[in-house]
Design an enzyme around this catalytic site. Sequence first.
Site, short mmCIF file in Angstrom:
data_model
loop_
_atom_site.label_atom_id
_atom_site.label_comp_id
_atom_site.label_asym_id
_atom_site.label_seq_id
_atom_site.Cartn_x
_atom_site.Cartn_y
_atom_site.Cartn_z
N ASP A 114 0.85 -1.18 0.00
CA ASP A 114 0.00 0.00 0.00
C ASP A 114 0.89 1.24 0.00
O ASP A 114 2.10 1.16 0.27
CB ASP A 114 -0.90 -0.03 1.24
CG ASP A 114 -1.75 1.22 1.38
OD1 ASP A 114 -2.36 1.63 0.38
OD2 ASP A 114 -1.77 1.78 2.48
N ASP A 116 -0.32 5.21 0.93
CA ASP A 116 -0.59 6.18 1.98
C ASP A 116 -0.67 5.54 3.35
O ASP A 116 -1.40 4.57 3.56
CB ASP A 116 -1.90 6.92 1.69
CG ASP A 116 -1.75 7.92 0.57
OD1 ASP A 116 -0.92 8.83 0.71
OD2 ASP A 116 -2.46 7.80 -0.44
N ASN A 245 -2.00 -0.65 5.90
CA ASN A 245 -2.40 -0.18 7.21
C ASN A 245 -3.90 -0.34 7.45
O ASN A 245 -4.36 -0.22 8.58
CB ASN A 245 -2.00 1.29 7.40
CG ASN A 245 -2.81 2.22 6.50
OD1 ASN A 245 -2.57 2.25 5.30
ND2 ASN A 245 -3.75 2.96 7.06
#
Length: 318
Positions: A114, A116, A245
Amino acid sequence: MAELAAAEVYAPRTIQVWRTLLNWMAFFFQIFAQILRGTPSFTQVLSYVGIRHGSLLDSVPHSPTFKPLSAVELPDFAEEPEEAPPPAAIPVSGGGGREIDDVSPLEKLTVVLDLDETLVCAYETSSLPSMLRSQATEGGLNWFELECISSDKEFEGKPKINYVTVFERPGLKEFLNRLSEFANLVLFTAGLEGYARPLVDRIDVENRFCRRLYRPSTISTEYREHVKDLSSLSKDLCRIVIVDNNPFSFLLQPLNGIPCIPFSAGQSKDEQLLQVILPLLKHLSLQKDVRPVLYERFHMPEWFQKHGIPASGWTNAL
């Protein structure tokens, strides 16, 4: 009498000034404590003082019910030898019929990353306090400013240009270098390409990502939108993992997911990439099937069940 009156006025004002200073010192001490702990709640502190987090720019807001798993810190994992056998295996089907005693060479591990709050964090430059930038610089964080194309249009129909400041997670370059030695890297973000592409160009000058996927490559489910489906990358899920996240990103393949602690500019001492995630990925690269190991570590199917998402779609893999 005049001196006495002046003293009576001066004393209360002095007390008020000291109270104000003590209140500000207590407030900044709370921020400093959050920074030392490196916890995601620092984002809440930033929002309290009016800072808009840049990951909301052209990306997907996370569920307010999401809490990072405590197991993600893996305090004992870095001490495990690479040759250590995996935890007690659970039967896994659909992996190409591999047997435990198969001595054939392992395919290269595929690691989906991922963007961001996993590799970087971004803030709108216009709303970023210089104090935060200075603190991040003093803490050793690498950062850069970026122009990116927004999905919004100007009044004349021209694409709107957004200016963002991007902070790299500590150890990012070394992490990508070392990871690329034993794994194929894929960038998969729910952000729009106009925002994410120039950002990835800056952090991946060596083109270590063999593929880059943006929001149009995600799918919507009855439980969450913008889910990342790993089956679009490989039909064999034995040797593919996703680091994100937001665990809801790997809702469709929870046995392949590694949930990491969100990163913000206040976490200059963050060690997730090199001290936590990299050792785990190195260990997984030695396994014929990553799913039994990740199940024993995170128990993600049970985590999704606690959030009201049934495990019926994964029973064939358990």
